[in-house]
Design a protein around this motif. Structure first.
Motif, PDB file in Angstrom:
ATOM      1  N   THR A  94     -46.457  37.442 -11.502  1.00 40.10           N
ATOM      2  CA  THR A  94     -46.514  38.696 -10.755  1.00 40.10           C
ATOM      3  C   THR A  94     -46.240  38.372  -9.297  1.00 40.10           C
ATOM      4  N   LYS A  95     -45.167  38.901  -8.777  1.00 40.18           N
ATOM      5  CA  LYS A  95     -44.756  38.596  -7.414  1.00 40.18           C
ATOM      6  C   LYS A  95     -45.213  39.710  -6.487  1.00 40.18           C
ATOM      7  N   GLN A  96     -45.861  39.330  -5.407  1.00 42.12           N
ATOM      8  CA  GLN A  96     -46.325  40.318  -4.439  1.00 42.12           C
ATOM      9  C   GLN A  96     -45.328  40.444  -3.295  1.00 42.12           C
ATOM     10  N   LEU A  97     -44.888  41.675  -3.036  1.00 43.76           N
ATOM     11  CA  LEU A  97     -44.002  41.959  -1.918  1.00 43.76           C
ATOM     12  C   LEU A  97     -44.788  42.700  -0.848  1.00 43.76           C
ATOM     13  N   ASN A  98     -44.630  42.275   0.391  1.00 49.69           N
ATOM     14  CA  ASN A  98     -45.324  42.902   1.513  1.00 49.69           C
ATOM     15  C   ASN A  98     -44.309  43.639   2.375  1.00 49.69           C
ATOM     16  N   LEU A  99     -44.418  44.966   2.393  1.00 46.24           N
ATOM     17  CA  LEU A  99     -43.427  45.807   3.057  1.00 46.24           C
ATOM     18  C   LEU A  99     -43.908  46.304   4.417  1.00 46.24           C
ATOM     19  N   PHE A 100     -43.006  46.191   5.408  1.00 44.95           N
ATOM     20  CA  PHE A 100     -43.202  46.785   6.730  1.00 44.95           C
ATOM     21  C   PHE A 100     -42.179  47.912   6.849  1.00 44.95           C
ATOM     22  N   VAL A 101     -42.643  49.139   6.780  1.00 43.58           N
ATOM     23  CA  VAL A 101     -41.763  50.300   6.669  1.00 43.58           C
ATOM     24  C   VAL A 101     -41.759  51.086   7.970  1.00 43.58           C
ATOM     25  N   THR A 102     -40.576  51.308   8.519  1.00 45.36           N
ATOM     26  CA  THR A 102     -40.460  52.169   9.695  1.00 45.36           C
ATOM     27  C   THR A 102     -39.584  53.368   9.344  1.00 45.36           C
ATOM     28  N   GLY A 103     -40.051  54.546   9.727  1.00 44.22           N
ATOM     29  CA  GLY A 103     -39.372  55.776   9.361  1.00 44.22           C
ATOM     30  C   GLY A 103     -40.024  56.406   8.147  1.00 44.22           C
ATOM     31  N   VAL A 104     -40.768  57.498   8.359  1.00 44.77           N
ATOM     32  CA  VAL A 104     -41.471  58.145   7.243  1.00 44.77           C
ATOM     33  C   VAL A 104     -41.141  59.636   7.217  1.00 44.77           C
ATOM     34  N   GLY A 105     -39.887  59.955   7.578  1.00 43.00           N
ATOM     35  CA  GLY A 105     -39.432  61.344   7.507  1.00 43.00           C
ATOM     36  C   GLY A 105     -39.026  61.676   6.090  1.00 43.00           C
ATOM     37  N   ASN A 106     -37.893  62.376   5.931  1.00 44.01           N
ATOM     38  CA  ASN A 106     -37.451  62.780   4.599  1.00 44.01           C
ATOM     39  C   ASN A 106     -37.322  61.600   3.639  1.00 44.01           C
ATOM     40  N   VAL A 107     -36.534  60.611   4.039  1.00 44.87           N
ATOM     41  CA  VAL A 107     -36.284  59.467   3.165  1.00 44.87           C
ATOM     42  C   VAL A 107     -37.534  58.605   3.032  1.00 44.87           C
ATOM     43  N   GLY A 108     -38.164  58.284   4.159  1.00 49.31           N
ATOM     44  CA  GLY A 108     -39.326  57.400   4.140  1.00 49.31           C
ATOM     45  C   GLY A 108     -40.470  57.940   3.312  1.00 49.31           C
ATOM     46  N   SER A 109     -40.766  59.226   3.455  1.00 54.55           N
ATOM     47  CA  SER A 109     -41.879  59.804   2.696  1.00 54.55           C
ATOM     48  C   SER A 109     -41.570  59.818   1.198  1.00 54.55           C
ATOM     49  N   LYS A 110     -40.291  60.079   0.847  1.00 52.28           N
ATOM     50  CA  LYS A 110     -39.901  60.030  -0.568  1.00 52.28           C
ATOM     51  C   LYS A 110     -40.044  58.613  -1.120  1.00 52.28           C
ATOM     52  N   LEU A 111     -39.686  57.613  -0.311  1.00 49.73           N
ATOM     53  CA  LEU A 111     -39.825  56.217  -0.746  1.00 49.73           C
ATOM     54  C   LEU A 111     -41.277  55.876  -1.037  1.00 49.73           C
ATOM     55  N   LEU A 112     -42.174  56.284  -0.144  1.00 46.38           N
ATOM     56  CA  LEU A 112     -43.593  55.995  -0.348  1.00 46.38           C
ATOM     57  C   LEU A 112     -44.108  56.669  -1.616  1.00 46.38           C
ATOM     58  N   SER A 113     -43.645  57.877  -1.868  1.00 53.32           N
ATOM     59  CA  SER A 113     -44.054  58.587  -3.092  1.00 53.32           C
ATOM     60  C   SER A 113     -43.550  57.857  -4.335  1.00 53.32           C
ATOM     61  N   GLN A 114     -42.310  57.387  -4.277  1.00 52.54           N
ATOM     62  CA  GLN A 114     -41.753  56.666  -5.426  1.00 52.54           C
ATOM     63  C   GLN A 114     -42.476  55.352  -5.673  1.00 52.54           C
ATOM     64  N   LEU A 115     -42.826  54.659  -4.602  1.00 51.47           N
ATOM     65  CA  LEU A 115     -43.563  53.398  -4.745  1.00 51.47           C
ATOM     66  C   LEU A 115     -44.921  53.625  -5.397  1.00 51.47           C
ATOM     67  N   GLU A 116     -45.607  54.662  -4.969  1.00 52.62           N
ATOM     68  CA  GLU A 116     -46.918  54.963  -5.546  1.00 52.62           C
ATOM     69  C   GLU A 116     -46.777  55.393  -7.006  1.00 52.62           C
ATOM     70  N   GLN A 117     -45.794  56.214  -7.281  1.00 50.91           N
ATOM     71  CA  GLN A 117     -45.579  56.717  -8.635  1.00 50.91           C
ATOM     72  C   GLN A 117     -45.264  55.588  -9.619  1.00 50.91           C
ATOM     73  N   GLN A 118     -44.495  54.589  -9.174  1.00 52.04           N
ATOM     74  CA  GLN A 118     -44.041  53.516 -10.058  1.00 52.04           C
ATOM     75  C   GLN A 118     -44.908  52.266 -10.004  1.00 52.04           C
ATOM     76  N   LYS A 119     -46.027  52.331  -9.324  1.00 48.43           N
ATOM     77  CA  LYS A 119     -46.863  51.144  -9.089  1.00 48.43           C
ATOM     78  C   LYS A 119     -47.239  50.436 -10.397  1.00 48.43           C
ATOM     79  N   ILE A 120     -47.719  51.188 -11.356  1.00 48.81           N
ATOM     80  CA  ILE A 120     -48.174  50.594 -12.618  1.00 48.81           C
ATOM     81  C   ILE A 120     -46.987  50.044 -13.406  1.00 48.81           C
ATOM     82  N   TYR A 121     -45.904  50.818 -13.438  1.00 46.82           N
ATOM     83  CA  TYR A 121     -44.704  50.350 -14.160  1.00 46.82           C
ATOM     84  C   TYR A 121     -44.196  49.034 -13.576  1.00 46.82           C
TER      85      TYR A 121
END
Length: 814
Positions: A462-489
Motif C-alpha cells: 500500500t503506497k501512501q501519496l502525500n498531496l499538496f493541492v493549490t486551487g480549490v475552485g471548480n476543478v480543485g473542489s471536484k478533485l477533492l470530492s473524487q479523492l474522497e469518493q474513491q478512497k476505499i476503492y
C-alpha cells in the motif's frame, strides 16, 4: 528462575510501580524471580542536571534536588500505608541528604569528576529499588533487596567491560545463600575492581539483568518496557510500524546497536553464550505477545526484520594520495581514535584507497578531528593528505535481517526507494554476512527515509501519496470530492492511500501532516494562514514527506514559476495549468530536465484535453518509434461548446455567458475565445513531438473584433460581445451558406502550427463533434491516411479533475 527488568517508564510513579508489583506477584506464583529496576523515569537526567548545575555554580541545583525529593516522597506516600511510612521516608531522606552533600561539594569545588558523576547518577536506582521493595512487602511478597554494587565488578578504565570471573563468583555465592522467593536489585550500578562506585552506562539496567541471568543460568530474561516488543521501525516516527514476534540474537544486536532503544546493546552478550531467551514485554499491556529473542528463527519468510537508525552522526573523511598502498595507515587511524576512547560506528573505504570515511557520534567529532589532524600532521603538511573534514547533522539508517543473506536486489531496492524521494546517501556499508545494510543520510531526512523504507519492505504494497493541492475552485473542489469518493476503492484495489497534507486557495493555506479530513477541508482552510505560493512550497519542503505530489489546479503564472523548485526537491508535479509548458521553450526544457535528473514525475495531461489521454497517446507513439507528420485538432471544449450552441435566436453573448457559468471556460473567457488557450495546447503538442517552438511562432487567426481583444476586464469583454453581435452573426451565416459548421481548429504540420476558426464540411471527422467534446487526429508513419483519433469530453470541471486524478494515480502506480 526468571530474571525480570523494569525500565524507567515502568517505574515512573506510584501508579506504574503498582502495576509492576502486580506483574511480579503474578509471576512469582510459579517461579522464583530476580527483579532489576531502573530509576524512576527521568530521574537519572535530573540527577546529572543537578550535578552539572552545581559544577557551574548554578544554585538551581537545589531546585532540581527538591524536585527529585518530591517525586520519591510522593511515591512513598502513595504506595505505603501511613502507619508504615515514617521509617521509609526517613531512609529516603537520609539518602537524599547524602546526595545533597555531594552536590554541595561539587558546587564548592566547581568541578564534577567522572567518579562523582557516577555516584550522583546512581541514586536513582538505589532509591527506586528501595521504595519498590518496601511497597512489595506491603503487598505480602516474599522479597529481599540486594545492592548490585556488591555483586557486579567492572574492570578499571572501561565503560562496560565486566570482570565476569569475580562477578559470577559473587552472584553464585549470593544465590546459594538467598532465601527469598523474589530478589530485587538496582540496575545500572556497580563497583570497579578496586571497590570504587561506578555505573554500567545509560541503559545499564538491562545489562545488570543480563549479567544476573547468565550467572544463574536463568530460564528466561524478560525486559519490561513501555512498548510491546521490538518494532519493524521506530513507532514514534513510523505509524505503520509493528512489533516483531520473534528475532535472533544477531538481529537484536544489530537493531539495538543502530538505535532501537528497547534494549541496551551489551545486554545480549552475557545471555547469548548461555542460550537464554530474552522476552521484550510491555508493562502497560502485559497481555501483548511481545518479542522473543533466541539463537535461531526458522519460521520467518521476509528478508528484512527491521529498520533502525542512529541520530546525531558526524562524518569524518580523510582523502589524499598519501594513503594509497601505504601499509599501517588504517592502524594509525583507528589506534589514534581508540586511545581517545572514540567509538567508530561505521567505516567505508574506496578500493582505490584514496579516501576513507568514518562515522562517529557528534559529541566526539571535534575531538576526533583534533586527534587525527595531529596524528597525520606530517602527511597533511606535505600535502599527501587533505586536512580532516567533518560533516555534521547526519544519521545512519540500517536494514537488518538474518534472511537478507544472498537475497538479490535488496541493496538496489533500498537505494532506489530512497533516491526516488530525494534522500541523498552519503556513505554505504555492508558486511559480508549481509545481515545489515547501513547508509548515512542527512539528519533532516530520517523520518522520510524510515517511512519510505518501511512502506517498501513491510507494508502490504500500500503506497501512501502525500498531496499538496493549490486551487480549490471548480476543478480543485471536484478533485477533492473524487479523492474522497474513491478512497476505499484506491486502497482496496490499487493499494494506494492518498492524503491531502497541504491545501491552498488565493487567500488561505492550511497544512496537516496527518492528512486533512476532506469532509472538513473548507472549514480547515478558512482557519489557515495567509496564502503565498513561495511559502506554500517552503512548508511542503520543510514537511519533507515521502511520495510528495504538488497539484496545481489554477491558471496562475506565479505558481507555474515555482514548479522547478518542487521538482528539484523530488516532489512530483501534476498540473492543469498550461502556462508552464507553454512558457518560453527554455523553461519548458528546464522542467523536463529536472524531471529526468531527479527521477520525478511532471505530468500535465489536462493541459491539452482535460481528461482525454492526448499527451499520453502522443508520447506512446513517439516512444514506440513512430514519427508525427501532422496533428489536426479541436482542442477547446469551451469553443466547441460555444459554436455548437450558437444558432439563430440566441446571442453570442448568451452562449459565452452560459459556457462560463457551466465551467467550460477559464474565469476570463477571453483566454479561450482569443485562441490563446488553443495556441498553448498545440504548442505543447508540438513540443511533445520534439519541435522547438515558441508561442509567438504559432499563427493565430482570431475571429474576435479588435475591440474585444483589447478589453482589460471580464465585464468590458462581455460588453464588447453584445456590441458586436452582428459580427458573430455574420460568421455564423457564412458557415451556413456553405453547409458547414464552425470549429476552432489547431493544426501542426511540417514544423509549423496555426489556430483559427474554420468551416468544417459534413464529410470531415470534426463535423459531428458535439457539446464540449475535443478531438485530435494524429497522422504518422503508421497512420498516414487514416489518422489515429482521440475523442471525448474536453472541458468541464469534472473531466478536468478526473484527468488530474488519473495523473496522480499514474504516479502512485510507478
Amino acid at each position: 528462575m526468571n530474571v525480570l527488568k523494569f525500565g524507567g517508564s515502568s517505574v515512573a510513579n506510584a501508579t506504574t510501580i503498582e502495576n509492576v508489583i502486580n506483574i511480579i506477584k503474578e509471576q512469582s506464583k510459579t517461579k522464583s524471580l530476580y527483579v532489576v529496576v531502573s530509576a524512576m523515569g527521568g530521574v537519572t537526567d535530573l540527577l546529572l542536571q543537578a550535578g552539572t548545575e552545581a559544577s557551574t555554580n548554578n544554585e538551581n541545583y537545589k531546585k532540581t534536588l527538591a524536585e527529585i525529593e518530591k517525586r520519591h516522597l510522593d511515591a512513598v506516600k502513595n504506595l505505603i500505608p501511613v502507619i508504615s511510612q515514617s521509617a521509609i521516608i526517613s531512609k529516603v531522606k537520609s539518602e537524599l541528604n547524602v546526595l545533597e552533600s555531594l552536590c554541595e561539594g561539587v558546587f564548592l569545588l566547581s568541578e564534577l569528576s567522572e567518579k562523582t558523576a557516577a555516584v550522583i547518577s546512581s541514586f536513582g536506582e538505589l532509591l527506586s529499588s528501595y521504595i519498590i521493595a518496601e511497597a512489595a512487602k506491603v503487598k505480602g511478597l516474599d522479597i529481599g533487596l540486594k545492592d548490585s554494587r556488591d555483586l557486579i565488578v567492572k574492570t578499571i578504565n572501561s565503560k562496560v567491560a565486566i570482570d565476569y570471573i569475580e562477578t559470577n563468583h559473587r552472584i553464585k555465592a549470593f544465590a546459594k545463600d538467598n532465601k527469598n522467593k523474589i530478589s530485587l536489585f538496582p540496575g545500572f550500578v556497580a563497583r570497579t575492581q578496586n571497590g570504587e562506585p561506578t555505573t554500567l552506562g545509560r541503559g545499564g539496567s538491562d545489562f545488570t539483568a543480563a549479567i544476573l541471568a547468565a550467572a544463574i543460568d536463568a530460564e528466561e530474561l524478560q525486559i519490561w518496557t513501555d512498548v510491546s516488543g521490538m518494532y519493524t521501525a521506530n513507532p514514534k516516527l513510523v505509524k505503520q510500524a509493528k512489533p516483531v514476534d520473534h528475532i535472533s540474537y544477531q538481529e537484536a544486536m544489530e537493531l539495538s546497536h543502530f538505535g532501537a532503544k528497547v534494549i541496551y546493546p551489551p545486554t545480549i552478550h552475557p545471555v547469548l553464550d548461555r542460550n537464554i531467551p530474552i522476552l521484550i514485554k510491555n508493562t502497560f499491556a502485559p497481555e501483548d505477545k511481545g518479542t522473543l529473542i533466541t539463537r535461531n528463527v526458522s519460521d520467518r519468510k521476509t528478508p528484512v526484520t527491521g529498520i533502525s537508525h542512529i541520530d546525531n552522526i558526524t562524518i569524518i573523511s580523510l582523502e589524499g594520495s598519501g594513503m594509497v598502498g601505504i601499509p599501517g595507515f588504517s592502524k594509525r587511524l583507528f589506534e589514534a581514535l581508540f586511545l581517545e576512547n572514540i567509538n567508530v560506528i561505521l567505516i567505508t573505504q574506496a578500493s582505490s584507497e584514496h579516501s576513507i570515511c568514518l562515522a562517529v557520534e557528534a559529541s566526539d567529532a571535534k575531538k576526533a578531528k583534533t586527534i587525527l589532524d595531529s596524528t597525520f600532521e606530517f602527511e597533511i603538511s606535505k600535502r599527501k593528505l587533505e586536512p580532516v573534514k567533518i560533516e555534521n547533522d547526519n544519521a545512519i539508517v540500517a536494514l537488518v535481517g538474518d534472511n537478507m543473506y544472498h537475497h538479490q536486489g535488496l541493496s538496489g531496492k533500498m537505494f532506489s526507494t530512497l533516491g526516488k524521494n530525494n534522500v541523498n546517501i552519503r556513505a554505504i556499508a555492508q558486511g559480508a554476512s549481509e545481515k545489515n545494510i547501513s547508509v548515512i543520510i542527512e539528519k533532516k531526512d530520517i523520518k522520510k527515509a524510515l517511512n519510505t523504507l518501511h512502506e517498501q519492505f513491510f507494508e502490504v504494497k500500500t503506497k501512501q501519496l502525500n498531496l499538496f493541492v493549490t486551487g480549490v475552485g471548480n476543478v480543485g473542489s471536484k478533485l477533492l470530492s473524487q479523492l474522497e469518493q474513491q478512497k476505499i476503492y484506491l486502497k482496496d484495489k490499487l493499494r494506494l492511500k492518498i492524503r491531502i497534507v497541504g491545501l491552498s486557495n488565493s487567500k488561505k493555506m492550511f497544512f496537516d501532516e496527518n492528512g486533512i479530513d476532506l469532509h472538513e477541508w473548507q472549514e480547515k482552510l478558512n482557519k489557515g494562514k495567509k496564502a503565498n505560493a513561495q511559502d506554500f512550497f517552503n512548508q511542503a519542503k520543510e514537511m519533507n514527506l515521502r511520495n510528495s505530489i504538488f497539484v496545481d489546479n489554477t491558471a496562475n503564472p506565479d505558481i507555474a514559476k515555482i514548479y522547478k523548485h518542487y521538482l528539484a526537491e523530488s516532489m512530483a508535479v501534476v498540473t492543469c495549468n498550461k502556462i508552464a509548458c507553454a512558457d518560453e521553450y527554455s523553461n519548458y526544457e528546464e522542467l523536463q530536465d529536472l524531471s529526468r535528473k531527479f527521477n520525478v514525475s511532471f505530468l500535465y495531461e489536462t493541459n491539452v484535453g482535460a481528461g482525454l489521454p492526448i499527451i499520453d497517446t502522443l508520447n506512446n507513439l513517439i516512444a514506440s518509434g513512430d514519427n508525427i507528420h501532422k496533428i489536426q485538432a479541436v482542442l477547446s471544449g469551451s469553443l466547441n461548446f460555444v459554436f455548437n450552441n450558437y444558432k439563430e435566436g440566441v446571442t453570442f453573448y448568451d452562449i459565452v455567458k452560459q459556457a462560463q457559468q457551466e465551467g467550460y471556460t477559464e474565469p476570463d473567457p477571453k483566454i479561450d475565445l482569443s485562441g490563446v488557450d488553443v495556441a498553448r495546447k498545440i504548442l505543447i503538442l508540438a513540443r511533445e513531438s520534439g519541435r522547438i517552438m515558441e508561442l509567438n511562432d504559432i499563427e493565430n487567426e482570431s475571429f474576435l473584433p479588435q475591440e474585444s481583444l483589447e478589453t482589460t476586464s471580464v465585464k468590458d469583454f462581455f460588453d464588447s460581445l453584445k456590441k458586436h453581435e452582428s459580427h458573430f452573426n455574420y460568421i455564423l451565416n457564412e458557415a451556413h451558406k456553405k453547409d458547414c459548421r464552425l470549429k476552432y481548429v489547431a493544426q501542426y504540420e511540417n514544423g509549423k502550427a496555426k489556430v483559427g476558426l474554420q468551416h468544417i464540411p459534413a464529410e470531415h471527422p470534426f463535423y459531428n463533434l458535439e457539446g464540449s467534446d475535443n478531438i485530435v487526429l494524429f497522422f504518422t508513419d503508421r497512420y498516414p491516411e487514416q489518422p489515429l483519433i482521440v475523442k471525448g469530453a474536453g472541458a468541464g470541471a469534472d473531466v478536468t479533475a478526473s484527468g488530474i486524478f488519473a495523473d496522480i494515480i499514474r504516479i502512485g502506480k510507478k
